[in-house]
Design a protein around this motif. Structure first.
Motif, PDB file in Angstrom:
ATOM      1  N   ALA A  31       0.818  -1.215   0.000  1.00 43.76           N
ATOM      2  CA  ALA A  31       0.000   0.000   0.000  1.00 43.76           C
ATOM      3  C   ALA A  31       0.848   1.261   0.000  1.00 43.76           C
ATOM      4  O   ALA A  31       0.413   2.291  -0.514  1.00 43.76           O
ATOM      5  N   GLU A  32       2.061   1.186   0.556  1.00 42.15           N
ATOM      6  CA  GLU A  32       2.940   2.360   0.588  1.00 42.15           C
ATOM      7  C   GLU A  32       3.265   2.871  -0.812  1.00 42.15           C
ATOM      8  O   GLU A  32       3.543   4.043  -0.991  1.00 42.15           O
ATOM      9  N   LYS A  33       3.206   1.998  -1.807  1.00 45.26           N
ATOM     10  CA  LYS A  33       3.543   2.363  -3.182  1.00 45.26           C
ATOM     11  C   LYS A  33       2.326   2.829  -3.980  1.00 45.26           C
ATOM     12  O   LYS A  33       2.455   3.205  -5.137  1.00 45.26           O
ATOM     13  N   LEU A  34       1.152   2.794  -3.366  1.00 40.87           N
ATOM     14  CA  LEU A  34      -0.089   3.139  -4.061  1.00 40.87           C
ATOM     15  C   LEU A  34      -0.635   4.480  -3.584  1.00 40.87           C
ATOM     16  O   LEU A  34      -0.284   4.940  -2.505  1.00 40.87           O
ATOM     17  N   ASN A  35      -1.516   5.066  -4.383  1.00 44.32           N
ATOM     18  CA  ASN A  35      -2.169   6.327  -4.015  1.00 44.32           C
ATOM     19  C   ASN A  35      -3.531   6.047  -3.397  1.00 44.32           C
ATOM     20  O   ASN A  35      -4.403   5.472  -4.049  1.00 44.32           O
ATOM     21  N   LYS A  36      -3.705   6.476  -2.162  1.00 40.99           N
ATOM     22  CA  LYS A  36      -4.986   6.325  -1.456  1.00 40.99           C
ATOM     23  C   LYS A  36      -6.024   7.189  -2.162  1.00 40.99           C
ATOM     24  O   LYS A  36      -5.785   8.363  -2.436  1.00 40.99           O
ATOM     25  N   TYR A  66      -7.413  -2.714  -2.231  1.00 42.56           N
ATOM     26  CA  TYR A  66      -7.941  -2.257  -0.947  1.00 42.56           C
ATOM     27  C   TYR A  66      -7.142  -2.883   0.182  1.00 42.56           C
ATOM     28  O   TYR A  66      -6.519  -3.920   0.023  1.00 42.56           O
ATOM     29  N   ARG A  67      -7.158  -2.209   1.326  1.00 40.38           N
ATOM     30  CA  ARG A  67      -6.519  -2.729   2.536  1.00 40.38           C
ATOM     31  C   ARG A  67      -7.474  -2.554   3.697  1.00 40.38           C
ATOM     32  O   ARG A  67      -7.853  -1.431   4.031  1.00 40.38           O
ATOM     33  N   ILE A  68      -7.900  -3.643   4.298  1.00 41.93           N
ATOM     34  CA  ILE A  68      -8.818  -3.577   5.431  1.00 41.93           C
ATOM     35  C   ILE A  68      -8.047  -3.036   6.631  1.00 41.93           C
ATOM     36  O   ILE A  68      -6.995  -3.551   6.999  1.00 41.93           O
ATOM     37  N   SER A  78     -18.322  -5.661  11.140  1.00 39.55           N
ATOM     38  CA  SER A  78     -18.269  -4.350  10.488  1.00 39.55           C
ATOM     39  C   SER A  78     -16.812  -3.948  10.364  1.00 39.55           C
ATOM     40  O   SER A  78     -15.958  -4.404  11.133  1.00 39.55           O
ATOM     41  N   GLY A  79     -16.533  -3.107   9.372  1.00 40.67           N
ATOM     42  CA  GLY A  79     -15.149  -2.699   9.188  1.00 40.67           C
ATOM     43  C   GLY A  79     -14.992  -1.619   8.140  1.00 40.67           C
ATOM     44  O   GLY A  79     -15.954  -1.198   7.510  1.00 40.67           O
ATOM     45  N   THR A  80     -13.734  -1.191   7.983  1.00 36.76           N
ATOM     46  CA  THR A  80     -13.390  -0.172   7.001  1.00 36.76           C
ATOM     47  C   THR A  80     -12.174  -0.632   6.199  1.00 36.76           C
ATOM     48  O   THR A  80     -11.409  -1.482   6.648  1.00 36.76           O
ATOM     49  N   ALA A  81     -12.027  -0.022   5.035  1.00 35.68           N
ATOM     50  CA  ALA A  81     -10.878  -0.328   4.190  1.00 35.68           C
ATOM     51  C   ALA A  81     -10.472   0.926   3.439  1.00 35.68           C
ATOM     52  O   ALA A  81     -11.328   1.739   3.054  1.00 35.68           O
ATOM     53  N   ILE A  82      -9.183   1.094   3.255  1.00 32.03           N
ATOM     54  CA  ILE A  82      -8.651   2.149   2.396  1.00 32.03           C
ATOM     55  C   ILE A  82      -8.603   1.578   0.990  1.00 32.03           C
ATOM     56  O   ILE A  82      -8.189   0.429   0.800  1.00 32.03           O
ATOM     57  N   ILE A  83      -9.018   2.360   0.014  1.00 34.83           N
ATOM     58  CA  ILE A  83      -8.976   1.894  -1.365  1.00 34.83           C
ATOM     59  C   ILE A  83      -7.942   2.677  -2.166  1.00 34.83           C
ATOM     60  O   ILE A  83      -7.675   3.831  -1.898  1.00 34.83           O
TER      61      ILE A  83
END
Length: 84
Positions: A31-36, A66-68, A78-83
Protein backbone atom coordinates in the motif's frame (compact mmCIF):
# COMPACT_ATOMS: atom_id res chain seq x y z
CA UNK A 1 -17.13 -26.66 -35.77
CA UNK A 2 -16.53 -22.93 -36.15
CA UNK A 3 -19.52 -22.21 -33.91
CA UNK A 4 -18.12 -24.43 -31.13
CA UNK A 5 -14.70 -22.72 -31.31
CA UNK A 6 -16.36 -19.31 -31.19
CA UNK A 7 -18.38 -20.26 -28.13
CA UNK A 8 -15.28 -21.64 -26.37
CA UNK A 9 -13.29 -18.51 -27.19
CA UNK A 10 -16.12 -16.29 -25.92
CA UNK A 11 -16.36 -18.20 -22.65
CA UNK A 12 -12.61 -18.05 -22.04
CA UNK A 13 -12.33 -14.38 -23.00
CA UNK A 14 -15.27 -13.31 -20.84
CA UNK A 15 -13.89 -15.19 -17.81
CA UNK A 16 -10.55 -13.41 -18.31
CA UNK A 17 -12.27 -10.04 -18.42
CA UNK A 18 -14.37 -10.66 -15.34
CA UNK A 19 -11.32 -11.50 -13.24
CA UNK A 20 -9.06 -8.82 -14.70
CA UNK A 21 -10.83 -5.93 -13.00
CA UNK A 22 -11.53 -7.33 -9.53
CA UNK A 23 -9.96 -5.33 -6.70
CA UNK A 24 -7.19 -7.15 -4.87
CA UNK A 25 -6.29 -6.95 -1.17
CA UNK A 26 -2.83 -5.49 -0.49
CA UNK A 27 -0.47 -5.53 2.47
CA UNK A 28 0.71 -2.43 4.30
CA UNK A 29 4.05 -2.60 2.48
CA UNK A 30 2.36 -2.84 -0.93
CA UNK A 31 0.00 0.00 0.00
CA UNK A 32 2.94 2.36 0.59
CA UNK A 33 3.54 2.36 -3.18
CA UNK A 34 -0.09 3.14 -4.06
CA UNK A 35 -2.17 6.33 -4.01
CA UNK A 36 -4.99 6.32 -1.46
CA UNK A 37 -8.22 7.38 -3.15
CA UNK A 38 -10.94 6.88 -0.52
CA UNK A 39 -12.21 4.88 2.45
CA UNK A 40 -15.12 2.44 2.34
CA UNK A 41 -17.04 0.83 5.19
CA UNK A 42 -19.53 -1.96 5.48
CA UNK A 43 -21.16 -4.61 7.61
CA UNK A 44 -22.15 -8.25 7.18
CA UNK A 45 -22.94 -11.37 9.16
CA UNK A 46 -19.41 -12.86 8.99
CA UNK A 47 -15.85 -11.61 8.44
CA UNK A 48 -15.74 -13.45 5.13
CA UNK A 49 -18.90 -11.69 3.97
CA UNK A 50 -17.51 -8.38 5.24
CA UNK A 51 -14.45 -8.79 3.03
CA UNK A 52 -16.73 -9.42 0.06
CA UNK A 53 -18.77 -6.30 0.86
CA UNK A 54 -15.64 -4.14 1.09
CA UNK A 55 -14.23 -5.63 -2.13
CA UNK A 56 -17.52 -4.99 -3.97
CA UNK A 57 -17.58 -1.37 -2.78
CA UNK A 58 -13.97 -1.00 -3.91
CA UNK A 59 -14.88 -2.39 -7.33
CA UNK A 60 -17.91 -0.13 -7.64
CA UNK A 61 -15.69 2.93 -7.11
CA UNK A 62 -13.28 1.83 -9.81
CA UNK A 63 -10.35 1.18 -7.47
CA UNK A 64 -7.96 -1.71 -8.11
CA UNK A 65 -6.82 -2.51 -4.56
CA UNK A 66 -7.94 -2.26 -0.95
CA UNK A 67 -6.52 -2.73 2.54
CA UNK A 68 -8.82 -3.58 5.43
CA UNK A 69 -7.87 -1.28 8.30
CA UNK A 70 -10.45 -2.25 10.92
CA UNK A 71 -12.91 -5.02 11.61
CA UNK A 72 -15.01 -5.93 14.62
CA UNK A 73 -17.45 -8.71 15.36
CA UNK A 74 -20.04 -7.93 17.96
CA UNK A 75 -23.51 -8.91 16.72
CA UNK A 76 -22.43 -8.32 13.13
CA UNK A 77 -19.08 -7.94 11.44
CA UNK A 78 -18.27 -4.35 10.49
CA UNK A 79 -15.15 -2.70 9.19
CA UNK A 80 -13.39 -0.17 7.00
CA UNK A 81 -10.88 -0.33 4.19
CA UNK A 82 -8.65 2.15 2.40
CA UNK A 83 -8.98 1.89 -1.36
CA UNK A 84 -6.29 2.53 -3.94
Amino acid sequence: MFKVKLINFSAIFSSMLSTAFVAKPVSGLQAEKLNKTDIVSGSADTLSELESVLRDKTDSRGATAYRITSASTKNKASGTAIIY
